[in-house]
Design a protein around this motif. Structure first.
Motif, short mmCIF file in Angstrom:
data_model
loop_
_atom_site.label_atom_id
_atom_site.label_comp_id
_atom_site.label_asym_id
_atom_site.label_seq_id
_atom_site.Cartn_x
_atom_site.Cartn_y
_atom_site.Cartn_z
N SER A 17 0.83 -1.20 0.00
CA SER A 17 0.00 0.00 0.00
C SER A 17 0.87 1.25 0.00
CB SER A 17 -0.89 0.02 1.25
OG SER A 17 -0.09 0.10 2.40
N GLU A 18 0.23 2.37 -0.28
CA GLU A 18 0.90 3.68 -0.19
C GLU A 18 1.37 3.93 1.24
OE1 GLU A 18 2.16 7.58 -1.33
OE2 GLU A 18 1.53 5.91 -2.58
N PHE A 19 0.61 3.45 2.20
CA PHE A 19 0.95 3.63 3.61
C PHE A 19 2.29 2.97 3.93
CE2 PHE A 19 0.34 2.21 8.12
CZ PHE A 19 0.38 3.46 8.70
N CYS A 20 2.49 1.72 3.50
CA CYS A 20 3.77 1.04 3.75
C CYS A 20 4.90 1.73 3.01
CB CYS A 20 3.68 -0.43 3.36
SG CYS A 20 2.89 -1.45 4.62
N PHE A 21 4.63 2.23 1.80
CA PHE A 21 5.66 2.97 1.07
C PHE A 21 6.10 4.19 1.87
CE2 PHE A 21 6.30 6.75 -1.65
CZ PHE A 21 7.58 6.45 -2.09
N ARG A 22 5.15 4.95 2.39
CA ARG A 22 5.49 6.16 3.15
C ARG A 22 6.25 5.83 4.43
NH1 ARG A 22 5.69 10.25 -0.17
NH2 ARG A 22 3.90 10.19 -1.53
N LEU A 23 5.83 4.78 5.12
CA LEU A 23 6.54 4.39 6.34
C LEU A 23 7.98 4.00 6.03
CD1 LEU A 23 3.80 2.31 8.18
CD2 LEU A 23 4.61 4.60 8.77
N ASP A 24 8.18 3.27 4.94
CA ASP A 24 9.53 2.87 4.54
C ASP A 24 10.33 4.08 4.06
OD1 ASP A 24 11.57 0.94 4.11
OD2 ASP A 24 11.10 0.92 1.98
N PHE A 25 9.69 4.95 3.31
CA PHE A 25 10.37 6.14 2.76
C PHE A 25 10.91 7.02 3.89
CE2 PHE A 25 10.38 10.51 1.19
CZ PHE A 25 11.10 10.37 0.01
N TYR A 26 10.12 7.18 4.95
CA TYR A 26 10.54 8.01 6.08
C TYR A 26 11.28 7.21 7.15
CZ TYR A 26 7.94 11.73 3.93
OH TYR A 26 7.49 12.68 3.04
N ASP A 27 11.68 5.98 6.81
CA ASP A 27 12.53 5.14 7.66
C ASP A 27 11.93 4.88 9.04
OD1 ASP A 27 14.75 3.55 7.79
OD2 ASP A 27 16.04 5.13 8.60
N VAL A 28 10.62 4.65 9.07
CA VAL A 28 9.94 4.31 10.32
C VAL A 28 10.23 2.84 10.62
CG1 VAL A 28 7.66 4.04 11.39
CG2 VAL A 28 8.12 5.98 9.89
N PRO A 29 10.58 2.50 11.86
CA PRO A 29 10.83 1.09 12.17
C PRO A 29 9.62 0.22 11.83
CG PRO A 29 11.47 2.48 14.01
CD PRO A 29 10.78 3.37 13.02
N THR A 30 9.86 -0.99 11.40
CA THR A 30 8.79 -1.90 10.99
C THR A 30 7.80 -2.11 12.13
OG1 THR A 30 10.32 -3.02 9.52
CG2 THR A 30 8.28 -4.16 10.03
N ILE A 31 6.52 -2.03 11.80
CA ILE A 31 5.45 -2.18 12.78
C ILE A 31 4.79 -3.54 12.57
CG2 ILE A 31 3.23 -1.25 13.53
CD1 ILE A 31 4.10 1.45 12.39
N SER A 32 4.57 -4.28 13.65
CA SER A 32 3.87 -5.56 13.53
C SER A 32 2.39 -5.29 13.26
CB SER A 32 4.03 -6.39 14.81
OG SER A 32 3.27 -5.83 15.85
N TYR A 33 1.72 -6.29 12.74
CA TYR A 33 0.31 -6.14 12.43
C TYR A 33 -0.50 -5.85 13.70
CZ TYR A 33 -4.29 -7.09 10.52
OH TYR A 33 -5.60 -6.97 10.14
N GLU A 34 -0.14 -6.50 14.79
CA GLU A 34 -0.85 -6.28 16.06
C GLU A 34 -0.66 -4.85 16.56
OE1 GLU A 34 1.22 -8.97 15.58
OE2 GLU A 34 -0.45 -10.32 15.17
N ASP A 35 0.57 -4.33 16.44
CA ASP A 35 0.84 -2.95 16.85
C ASP A 35 0.08 -1.96 15.96
OD1 ASP A 35 2.48 -3.80 18.89
OD2 ASP A 35 4.34 -3.46 17.76
N LEU A 36 -0.02 -2.27 14.70
CA LEU A 36 -0.75 -1.41 13.78
C LEU A 36 -2.25 -1.40 14.11
CD1 LEU A 36 -0.35 0.41 11.33
CD2 LEU A 36 -0.72 -1.59 9.89
N GLN A 37 -2.81 -2.55 14.45
CA GLN A 37 -4.21 -2.62 14.86
C GLN A 37 -4.43 -1.80 16.13
OE1 GLN A 37 -5.52 -3.32 12.18
NE2 GLN A 37 -6.82 -5.02 12.73
N GLU A 38 -3.49 -1.88 17.07
CA GLU A 38 -3.59 -1.10 18.32
C GLU A 38 -3.52 0.40 18.01
OE1 GLU A 38 -3.89 -0.51 22.49
OE2 GLU A 38 -4.39 -2.17 21.17
N PHE A 39 -2.65 0.77 17.08
CA PHE A 39 -2.53 2.15 16.65
C PHE A 39 -3.86 2.66 16.11
CE2 PHE A 39 -1.95 4.92 12.94
CZ PHE A 39 -1.30 6.01 13.51
N TYR A 40 -4.48 1.88 15.23
CA TYR A 40 -5.78 2.28 14.67
C TYR A 40 -6.85 2.36 15.75
CZ TYR A 40 -4.15 1.62 9.86
OH TYR A 40 -3.49 1.72 8.68
N ARG A 41 -6.86 1.41 16.67
CA ARG A 41 -7.86 1.39 17.74
C ARG A 41 -7.77 2.64 18.61
NH1 ARG A 41 -8.59 0.39 22.77
NH2 ARG A 41 -6.49 -0.22 23.32
N LEU A 42 -6.54 3.07 18.91
CA LEU A 42 -6.35 4.22 19.79
C LEU A 42 -6.53 5.57 19.10
CD1 LEU A 42 -3.21 3.03 21.76
CD2 LEU A 42 -5.56 3.17 22.61
#
Length: 65
Positions: A32-57
């Motif tokens: 997705s564009e989202f993963c491209f942006r995270l990689d482009f800005y050198d954000v540490p890899t996020i697990s799927y569970e952490d990403l779901q928690e991010f969305y929930r909060l």
């Protein structure tokens, strides 16, 4: 593209059409564009569970009609 293509950022298999980007002459494949942006800005890899928690909060569910 092979059917077993995986996202370079999150590592999940790509089910539909991948986001293909060329940076400095090298081809990169993302789910997705989202993963491209995270990689482009050198954000540490996020697990799927952490990403779901991010969305929930930080997001609000909107009912789909």
């Amino acid at each position: 593209m092979s059917k077993n293509t995986q996202c370079e950022y999150c590592g999940r298999p790509i089910k539909g059409k991948p986001e293909i980007r060329v940076r400095r002459g090298k081809k990169h494949v993302y789910c997705s564009e989202f993963c491209f942006r995270l990689d482009f800005y050198d954000v540490p890899t996020i697990s799927y569970e952490d990403l779901q928690e991010f969305y929930r909060l930080r997001t609000v569910s909107v009912p789909f009609r």
